[in-house]
Design an enzyme around this catalytic site. Structure first.
Site, mmCIF file in Angstrom:
data_model
loop_
_atom_site.group_PDB
_atom_site.id
_atom_site.type_symbol
_atom_site.label_atom_id
_atom_site.label_comp_id
_atom_site.label_asym_id
_atom_site.label_seq_id
_atom_site.Cartn_x
_atom_site.Cartn_y
_atom_site.Cartn_z
ATOM 1 C CG ASP A 256 -1.721 1.047 1.355
ATOM 2 O OD1 ASP A 256 -2.290 1.540 0.284
ATOM 3 O OD2 ASP A 256 -1.952 1.649 2.399
ATOM 4 C CG ASP A 258 -1.323 7.901 0.498
ATOM 5 O OD1 ASP A 258 -0.428 8.349 0.441
ATOM 6 O OD2 ASP A 258 -2.408 7.690 0.050
ATOM 7 C CB THR A 298 -2.185 3.533 -3.743
ATOM 8 O OG1 THR A 298 -2.367 4.469 -2.933
ATOM 9 C CG2 THR A 298 -1.846 3.793 -5.128
ATOM 10 C CD GLN A 300 -3.659 7.831 -4.360
ATOM 11 O OE1 GLN A 300 -3.735 9.136 -4.324
ATOM 12 N NE2 GLN A 300 -3.073 7.157 -3.349
ATOM 13 C CB CYS A 337 -8.781 2.145 -7.233
ATOM 14 S SG CYS A 337 -10.235 2.229 -7.653
#
Length: 422
Positions: A256, A258, A298, A300, A337
């Site tokens: 991942d 963040d 990730t 988004q 995404c």
């Protein structure tokens, strides 16, 4: 200097005479290796390190290479461009590069089309980014217990000082291999365009050009470790049939972004808000050197909420990949995404199969890079990351914060193994 080099020229014009009838109608790099041509495996490796264009330097049976190029390009896991440069006469390796001069970038990789060195190419890219203008090129080198088939390289620190003829065979004995140990040119180079000033229409890069550049102090070398196979003789070609597919179907680390790679400040869409988690770059380097793919997956939703656009996401991920290579590792690929069921922007308002906890991003990467679920690990900081991993059939681990390498290193080391002997 930009650490990522986008172009790689590949020497595919040799006659392959030592392989006899095998290369009578098939160029050596197109010989089958497992379920695809050897060249397809080779290009796939360079794609991992950011190469997006290949220039195939053809000669012998050039039409066969041209026919195969489209299929090889279509099968690569990332979008790439393949172009051909055909030598007008038997020009040698230096001449092949000379005749492609109008196609070559300011900095370009060059490799032999009949050998594969499973090394950390990011280390070469990072080292070259520190070189000044007097350095024309850097070479990947490999230490061999028996270097009798190859010329050897002499060095003073990182500077290559000379290239010597093949060492004389040594006496065999208990625990002592036949041949003499030496450091060899592994056939992977990173050059500036200034190399072209030294080339002629016909000539050998190895015999004519590299020794001259070494004498002038213009070459640097990096001794790498890892699997090396030159398919130029029948025995080594036979070994490559099983070794290369086994080795290059790698394990994969999914990360991942963040909260794992960077501190989660909320909707991080630009470099000025991207702060690396302690140990994150070390983790990427550790995984790369251990032979793992490294992927980012990730969510988004900042795109869906109108905080930044997809171009910003892509630009930031490209920068993250460049920084990883600057520190000696590589992020092979990524997926993001931008969708959310409650998006502010109509075009992004949907429950998308790529949005974690759905497994779509992981499944798409596994398909593109041909990876089995039992060879994968996912590290995330949210329950949705683990749910996506479980839905994809892979092992998930919840990162609690702190130093990422301290957390991830033991996980990766525990899964080590299943590597073809070097």
């Amino acid at each position: 200097m930009d650490v990522t080099v986008r172009q790689c020229a590949v020497l595919v014009g040799g006659l392959g005479t030592r392989l006899g009838a095998l290369t009578a109608a098939t160029p050596k790099p197109l010989l089958p290796c497992g379920d695809r041509p050897f060249l397809a495996w080779l290009l796939r490796e360079f794609v991992r390190f950011g190469v997006s264009e290949f220039v195939l330097l053809t000669g012998h049976l050039s039409a066969e290479v041209e026919r195969a190029a489209a299929d090889i390009q279509a099968a690569l896991p990332r979008r790439t461009r393949i172009v051909l440069s055909e030598e007008p006469v038997r020009a040698g390796t230096g001449g092949a590069v000379f005749h492609a001069r109008d196609r070559l970038d300011e900095r370009f990789l060059l490799c032999n089309g009949d050998s594969l060195f499973d090394c950390d190419l990011a280390s070469l890219l990072a080292a070259a980014a520190r070189d000044d203008d007097t350095v024309v090129g850097r070479l990947m080198l490999r230490r061999l217990d028996d270097a009798a088939r190859y010329g050897v390289v002499e060095m003073a620190g990182e500077r290559i000082t000379a290239f010597r003829e093949r060492p004389a065979p040594g006496a065999a004995g208990p625990g002592r291999p036949t041949g003499t140990a030496g450091t060899i040119n592994a056939g992977v180079y990173l050059f500036r365009r200034s190399l072209l000033d030294h080339l002629r229409p016909v000539g050998s890069l190895e015999a004519d050009i590299l020794p001259t550049l070494a004498a002038a102090g213009a070459l640097r070398g990096l001794v790498g470790t890892g699997y090396f196979r030159d398919i130029g003789v029948p025995d080594d070609f036979a070994r490559a049939q099983s070794e290369i597919p086994s080795r290059l179907h790698r394990k994969a680390l999914f990360l991942d972004r963040d909260g794992v790679l960077n501190l989660d400040h909320g909707y991080v869409g630009s470099r000025d808000r991207f702060d690396w988690v302690d140990g994150a770059l070390d983790t990427v380097r550790h995984a790369t050197r251990a032979g793992w793919h490294v992927f980012i997956v990730t969510n988004q939703s900042g795109v869906a909420r109108g905080r930044y656009d997809e171009a910003a996401v892509q630009s930031l991920l490209a920068w993250v990949s460049d920084e990883a290579r600057r520190h000696g590792g590589t992020i092979d690929d990524w997926r993001y995404c931008p969708y959310h069921p409650e998006a502010a922007l109509d075009e992004y308002r949907q429950a998308h199969p790529w949005r974690k906890p759905e497994p779509g991003m992981l499944l798409d990467l596994m398909r593109a890079w041909e990876i089995e679920p039992d060879r994968c690990v996912m590290i995330g900081d949210q329950a949705t990351d683990l749910q996506a991993a479980e839905a994809a059939g892979i092992q998930g681990h919840l990162f609690p914060g702190g130093n990422l390498l301290s957390f991830a290193g033991p996980i990766l080391d525990k899964r080590a193994g299943n590597r073809t002997p070097e």
